[in-house]
Design a protein around this motif. Sequence first.
Motif, PDB file in Angstrom:
ATOM      1  N   VAL A 273       0.840  -1.201   0.000  1.00  0.00           N
ATOM      2  CA  VAL A 273       0.000   0.000   0.000  1.00  0.00           C
ATOM      3  C   VAL A 273       0.874   1.250   0.000  1.00  0.00           C
ATOM      4  O   VAL A 273       0.602   2.221  -0.716  1.00  0.00           O
ATOM      5  CB  VAL A 273      -0.950  -0.007   1.222  1.00  0.00           C
ATOM      6  N   ARG A 274       1.949   1.218   0.776  1.00  0.00           N
ATOM      7  CA  ARG A 274       2.829   2.383   0.857  1.00  0.00           C
ATOM      8  C   ARG A 274       3.441   2.729  -0.494  1.00  0.00           C
ATOM      9  O   ARG A 274       3.541   3.901  -0.866  1.00  0.00           O
ATOM     10  CB  ARG A 274       3.939   2.123   1.883  1.00  0.00           C
ATOM     11  N   ARG A 275       3.830   1.700  -1.281  1.00  0.00           N
ATOM     12  CA  ARG A 275       4.469   1.966  -2.564  1.00  0.00           C
ATOM     13  C   ARG A 275       3.480   2.023  -3.727  1.00  0.00           C
ATOM     14  O   ARG A 275       3.885   2.221  -4.862  1.00  0.00           O
ATOM     15  CB  ARG A 275       5.561   0.935  -2.836  1.00  0.00           C
ATOM     16  N   GLY A 276       2.182   1.848  -3.425  1.00  0.00           N
ATOM     17  CA  GLY A 276       1.166   2.011  -4.450  1.00  0.00           C
ATOM     18  C   GLY A 276       0.861   0.783  -5.275  1.00  0.00           C
ATOM     19  O   GLY A 276       0.066   0.855  -6.221  1.00  0.00           O
ATOM     20  N   ALA A 277       1.469  -0.366  -4.930  1.00  0.00           N
ATOM     21  CA  ALA A 277       1.182  -1.596  -5.672  1.00  0.00           C
ATOM     22  C   ALA A 277      -0.219  -2.103  -5.357  1.00  0.00           C
ATOM     23  O   ALA A 277      -0.845  -2.788  -6.174  1.00  0.00           O
ATOM     24  CB  ALA A 277       2.210  -2.677  -5.351  1.00  0.00           C
ATOM     25  N   LEU A 278      -0.719  -1.786  -4.164  1.00  0.00           N
ATOM     26  CA  LEU A 278      -2.092  -2.081  -3.781  1.00  0.00           C
ATOM     27  C   LEU A 278      -2.721  -0.800  -3.253  1.00  0.00           C
ATOM     28  O   LEU A 278      -2.035   0.071  -2.709  1.00  0.00           O
ATOM     29  CB  LEU A 278      -2.149  -3.174  -2.700  1.00  0.00           C
ATOM     30  N   VAL A 279      -4.033  -0.718  -3.382  1.00  0.00           N
ATOM     31  CA  VAL A 279      -4.780   0.461  -2.949  1.00  0.00           C
ATOM     32  C   VAL A 279      -5.825   0.020  -1.941  1.00  0.00           C
ATOM     33  O   VAL A 279      -6.478  -1.023  -2.121  1.00  0.00           O
ATOM     34  CB  VAL A 279      -5.462   1.144  -4.155  1.00  0.00           C
ATOM     35  N   ARG A 280      -5.992   0.799  -0.870  1.00  0.00           N
ATOM     36  CA  ARG A 280      -7.057   0.501   0.086  1.00  0.00           C
ATOM     37  C   ARG A 280      -8.410   0.752  -0.552  1.00  0.00           C
ATOM     38  O   ARG A 280      -8.628   1.766  -1.225  1.00  0.00           O
ATOM     39  CB  ARG A 280      -6.914   1.352   1.340  1.00  0.00           C
ATOM     40  N   VAL A 281      -9.299  -0.178  -0.336  1.00  0.00           N
ATOM     41  CA  VAL A 281     -10.674  -0.068  -0.829  1.00  0.00           C
ATOM     42  C   VAL A 281     -11.579   0.238   0.366  1.00  0.00           C
ATOM     43  O   VAL A 281     -11.410  -0.355   1.446  1.00  0.00           O
ATOM     44  CB  VAL A 281     -11.102  -1.378  -1.526  1.00  0.00           C
ATOM     45  N   LEU A 282     -12.520   1.151   0.195  1.00  0.00           N
ATOM     46  CA  LEU A 282     -13.431   1.564   1.260  1.00  0.00           C
ATOM     47  C   LEU A 282     -12.665   1.953   2.531  1.00  0.00           C
ATOM     48  O   LEU A 282     -12.942   1.437   3.623  1.00  0.00           O
ATOM     49  CB  LEU A 282     -14.443   0.456   1.575  1.00  0.00           C
ATOM     50  N   PRO A 283     -11.709   2.878   2.440  1.00  0.00           N
ATOM     51  CA  PRO A 283     -10.888   3.207   3.610  1.00  0.00           C
ATOM     52  C   PRO A 283     -11.669   3.861   4.742  1.00  0.00           C
ATOM     53  O   PRO A 283     -11.196   3.848   5.891  1.00  0.00           O
ATOM     54  CB  PRO A 283      -9.842   4.165   3.035  1.00  0.00           C
ATOM     55  N   ASP A 284     -12.844   4.419   4.445  1.00  0.00           N
ATOM     56  CA  ASP A 284     -13.634   5.066   5.503  1.00  0.00           C
ATOM     57  C   ASP A 284     -14.479   4.071   6.289  1.00  0.00           C
ATOM     58  O   ASP A 284     -15.077   4.436   7.311  1.00  0.00           O
ATOM     59  CB  ASP A 284     -14.543   6.141   4.902  1.00  0.00           C
ATOM     60  N   TYR A 285     -14.544   2.843   5.808  1.00  0.00           N
ATOM     61  CA  TYR A 285     -15.289   1.790   6.498  1.00  0.00           C
ATOM     62  C   TYR A 285     -14.290   0.896   7.237  1.00  0.00           C
ATOM     63  O   TYR A 285     -13.285   0.468   6.666  1.00  0.00           O
ATOM     64  CB  TYR A 285     -16.104   0.949   5.515  1.00  0.00           C
ATOM     65  N   THR A 286     -14.558   0.622   8.491  1.00  0.00           N
ATOM     66  CA  THR A 286     -13.627  -0.197   9.274  1.00  0.00           C
ATOM     67  C   THR A 286     -14.150  -1.620   9.425  1.00  0.00           C
ATOM     68  O   THR A 286     -15.365  -1.862   9.425  1.00  0.00           O
ATOM     69  CB  THR A 286     -13.391   0.404  10.677  1.00  0.00           C
ATOM     70  N   ILE A 287     -13.204  -2.526   9.534  1.00  0.00           N
ATOM     71  CA  ILE A 287     -13.491  -3.943   9.759  1.00  0.00           C
ATOM     72  C   ILE A 287     -12.955  -4.298  11.134  1.00  0.00           C
ATOM     73  O   ILE A 287     -11.871  -3.842  11.528  1.00  0.00           O
ATOM     74  CB  ILE A 287     -12.824  -4.821   8.679  1.00  0.00           C
ATOM     75  N   ARG A 288     -13.710  -5.080  11.870  1.00  0.00           N
ATOM     76  CA  ARG A 288     -13.269  -5.469  13.216  1.00  0.00           C
ATOM     77  C   ARG A 288     -11.874  -6.081  13.154  1.00  0.00           C
ATOM     78  O   ARG A 288     -11.623  -7.000  12.360  1.00  0.00           O
ATOM     79  CB  ARG A 288     -14.251  -6.456  13.827  1.00  0.00           C
ATOM     80  N   PRO A 289     -10.937  -5.580  13.944  1.00  0.00           N
ATOM     81  CA  PRO A 289      -9.566  -6.110  13.882  1.00  0.00           C
ATOM     82  C   PRO A 289      -9.469  -7.517  14.452  1.00  0.00           C
ATOM     83  O   PRO A 289     -10.377  -7.989  15.147  1.00  0.00           O
ATOM     84  CB  PRO A 289      -8.768  -5.118  14.733  1.00  0.00           C
ATOM     85  N   ARG A 290      -8.380  -8.169  14.152  1.00  0.00           N
ATOM     86  CA  ARG A 290      -8.060  -9.444  14.779  1.00  0.00           C
ATOM     87  C   ARG A 290      -7.060  -9.175  15.888  1.00  0.00           C
ATOM     88  O   ARG A 290      -6.162  -8.347  15.741  1.00  0.00           O
ATOM     89  CB  ARG A 290      -7.486 -10.435  13.755  1.00  0.00           C
ATOM     90  N   GLU A 291      -7.215  -9.885  16.997  1.00  0.00           N
ATOM     91  CA  GLU A 291      -6.334  -9.685  18.146  1.00  0.00           C
ATOM     92  C   GLU A 291      -5.186 -10.682  18.084  1.00  0.00           C
ATOM     93  O   GLU A 291      -5.361 -11.845  17.720  1.00  0.00           O
ATOM     94  CB  GLU A 291      -7.106  -9.855  19.451  1.00  0.00           C
ATOM     95  N   LEU A 292      -4.005 -10.198  18.431  1.00  0.00           N
ATOM     96  CA  LEU A 292      -2.829 -11.058  18.514  1.00  0.00           C
ATOM     97  C   LEU A 292      -2.672 -11.536  19.952  1.00  0.00           C
ATOM     98  O   LEU A 292      -2.585 -10.728  20.872  1.00  0.00           O
ATOM     99  CB  LEU A 292      -1.576 -10.294  18.071  1.00  0.00           C
ATOM    100  N   TYR A 293      -2.640 -12.854  20.114  1.00  0.00           N
ATOM    101  CA  TYR A 293      -2.479 -13.465  21.435  1.00  0.00           C
ATOM    102  C   TYR A 293      -1.237 -14.344  21.449  1.00  0.00           C
ATOM    103  O   TYR A 293      -0.857 -14.940  20.427  1.00  0.00           O
ATOM    104  CB  TYR A 293      -3.673 -14.362  21.783  1.00  0.00           C
TER     105      TYR A 293
END
Length: 300
Positions: A250-270
């Motif tokens: 995403v930083r280098r532009g090879a991928l683009v965020r889609v629907l960046p204003d909509y959030t998805i529930r994160p996954r927790e690292l345990y």
Amino acid sequence: MDQLAAMRALRRVVELGSFTAAAEALGISHTVVSRQISHLEAKLGAQLLNRTTRRFALTAAGQAYYEASRHILDALDDADRAVGQHQANPGGTLRINAPMAFGTEELAQWLPRFLARYPDLQVDLVCNDRVVDLIEEGFDVALRLARDLPDSTLVAKRLASSQVMLVASPDYLRRHGTPRTPHDLLQHNCLTYSQLARPRAWRFTAPDGAEVAVTVQGSLQANNGVALRTVALAGTGIATTASFIVHEDVRRGALVRVLPDYTIRPRELYVLYPHNRHLSPKVRVFVEFASALYQARGWD
């Protein structure tokens, strides 16, 4: 009778030259020291000390028993010191289980610092995308990315949250258009992560806080986020994946965020490990290192 305590009492009496000095060194009374040695003599069926009002002397049996018990007590003290040193300097092999994407894209980035800090440790890292049984398969510790953990007897310590995002290549979006709302995804090829309970049920939180759910369709589902990233880079569709997998794309532009204003529930690292009364030093230092790492720098 505590035979080891009685053996220690006899040793102190002989080496310090008196019952009173032995009692002070052991932190017990003169009477208790005398009783311990009397009970020891009764158990052995032999007199160990010839006592007078002012002095004592070892009998032949007492001399033999003192020499043998001294070696036993020295060996026990050596064993105690060895355990104490092991506790202070963890060593041996630490078996870690981690999801494939996390192990290769994230864990491998900071594991060298952990190994440099604890040079007596060797790590056996096993990465896969199935839920392993730590006890049955002999793992010391596991790392999990999940929204909810099933009930288990394992200790689970939360380390951080991992953001989830939708991404697509610029080429795909040029050819198929850019979704403006979650419902627009119904017209797109969506690449789904099969390890979720309902891979095609995508849920979002809108900018106004409203919950939006859509059931998507697509030509590929995979149990590995790196595979979804690679297919998305090829322009095949829109993928849902953890941000740590795609943030450089995403930083280098090879991928683009889609629907960046909509959030998805994160996954927790345990980090998970078996519940033991005395946590092994190698597991303890790994949990402490990982906890401090994510507390200091966060994630995403």
